[in-house]
Design an enzyme around this catalytic site. Structure first.
Site, short mmCIF file in Angstrom:
data_model
loop_
_atom_site.label_atom_id
_atom_site.label_comp_id
_atom_site.label_asym_id
_atom_site.label_seq_id
_atom_site.Cartn_x
_atom_site.Cartn_y
_atom_site.Cartn_z
N ASN A 189 0.84 -1.19 0.00
CA ASN A 189 0.00 0.00 0.00
C ASN A 189 0.88 1.25 0.00
OD1 ASN A 189 -2.56 1.20 -0.10
ND2 ASN A 189 -2.58 1.54 2.11
N ASP B 72 -5.51 8.28 6.65
CA ASP B 72 -5.00 7.71 5.39
C ASP B 72 -3.60 8.27 5.14
OD1 ASP B 72 -4.75 6.78 2.64
OD2 ASP B 72 -6.90 6.53 2.63
#
Length: 290
Positions: A103, A199
């Site tokens: 990610n 995030d």
């Protein structure tokens, strides 16, 4: 301080991510993780070049090397030749379960890449946080995350922030410049559910941490002591990554996603998936080169 970001590119990205400013080009690179592509945005002209990739989704992140970029993909890391539209496989740590993917990641100032992996469905705590050294050695620095996000590093590089997205928390570690080891893991921020999920993140030259809110319609700046000092509102709920750019490094570019919205949010957010910008007053830092 409360500001509103404006849309500079209505890209309608499924999952815009990994904003990365290249000063020598005066352009912003960014990804669409689910409609797999590398984008290159020119703020001077407002044009965006899109390179579609024949890679398994989702993509992960972009990182800088001396002569090229690195792309973390589902199966490993690739050297990127954007001008020649060519990818060359670099390597994969190869100790990940099949249902994980790389990610987010960043490079520190001491010669390491910090790269997280996540469970594809972001349910099982099988994601890891890796350190990749200049000689290619790989170390698992931490683990047990459904979704690894961030990371970001303090201006002197000795503090690393990491977003445990599903856990609604931002962790803080001490980073030893000589060994690259992390220590003294502690909670830096705990999000309430109504704030969304933490995030992507970046740090400004004053040490302020800018955290994007997935499901939270904005970006918040926190002081090194964890106090809120600024809020940037966006007309999109799922805010994913941010990076300072322009010649003076005072424009904050912000990516977003159009996927995973409720029908009510979709009606309220026609610009979701766009690229946004704001000049909040702080100056950013260039990302280090691996």
């Amino acid at each position: 301080m409360r500001l509103t970001a404006h849309c500079v590119l209505p890209a309608a990205a499924r999952l815009g991510e990994s904003a990365l400013w290249l000063a020598e080009e005066q352009r912003l690179y960014w990804l669409d993780l689910k409609a797999p592509a590398i984008h290159r945005f020119d703020p001077a002209t407002g044009t965006d070049e899109r390179w579609e990739l024949a890679l398994e989704i989702p993509l992960g992140c972009l990182l800088r090397r001396a002569d090229d970029l690195l792309l973390a993909g589902r199966r490993g890391l690739y050297a990127v030749d954007f001008a020649g539209r060519a990818l060359r496989f670099w390597f994969d740590p190869n100790d990940r379960p099949a249902d994980t993917a790389f990610n987010d990641g960043k490079t520190d100032r001491f010669g390491h890449i910090w790269l997280g992996s996540s469970h594809i469905e972001e349910r099982e705590p099988i994601g890891k946080f890796y350190r990749i050294d200049r000689d290619g050695a790989v170390t698992v620095a931490d683990q047990g995350f459904p979704c690894s996000n961030g990371p970001a590093l303090s201006p002197d590089g000795t503090v690393l922030y990491f977003a445990d997205t599903v856990g609604l928390q931002v962790l803080r570690y001490d980073l030893d410049p000589k060994t690259g080891r992390l220590s003294n893991r502690r909670l830096f921020l705990q999000f309430a559910p109504e704030q969304g999920q933490p995030d992507g993140m970046t740090v400004d030259e004053e040490g302020g941490l800018w955290v994007c809110h997935w499901g939270g319609w904005g970006v918040t700046r926190y002081t090194p002591e964890g106090q809120v000092s600024a809020r940037i509102d966006l007309p999109a709920p799922n805010v994913t990554s941010c990076a300072f750019g322009d010649e003076d490094l005072r424009t904050l570019y912000i990516t977003s996603a159009k996927d995973d919205m409720s029908s009510a949010d979709a009606a309220r957010a026609p610009l979701a998936g766009g690229l946004f910008a704001v000049r909040p007053g702080q100056c950013g830092l260039l990302e280090p080169i691996f």
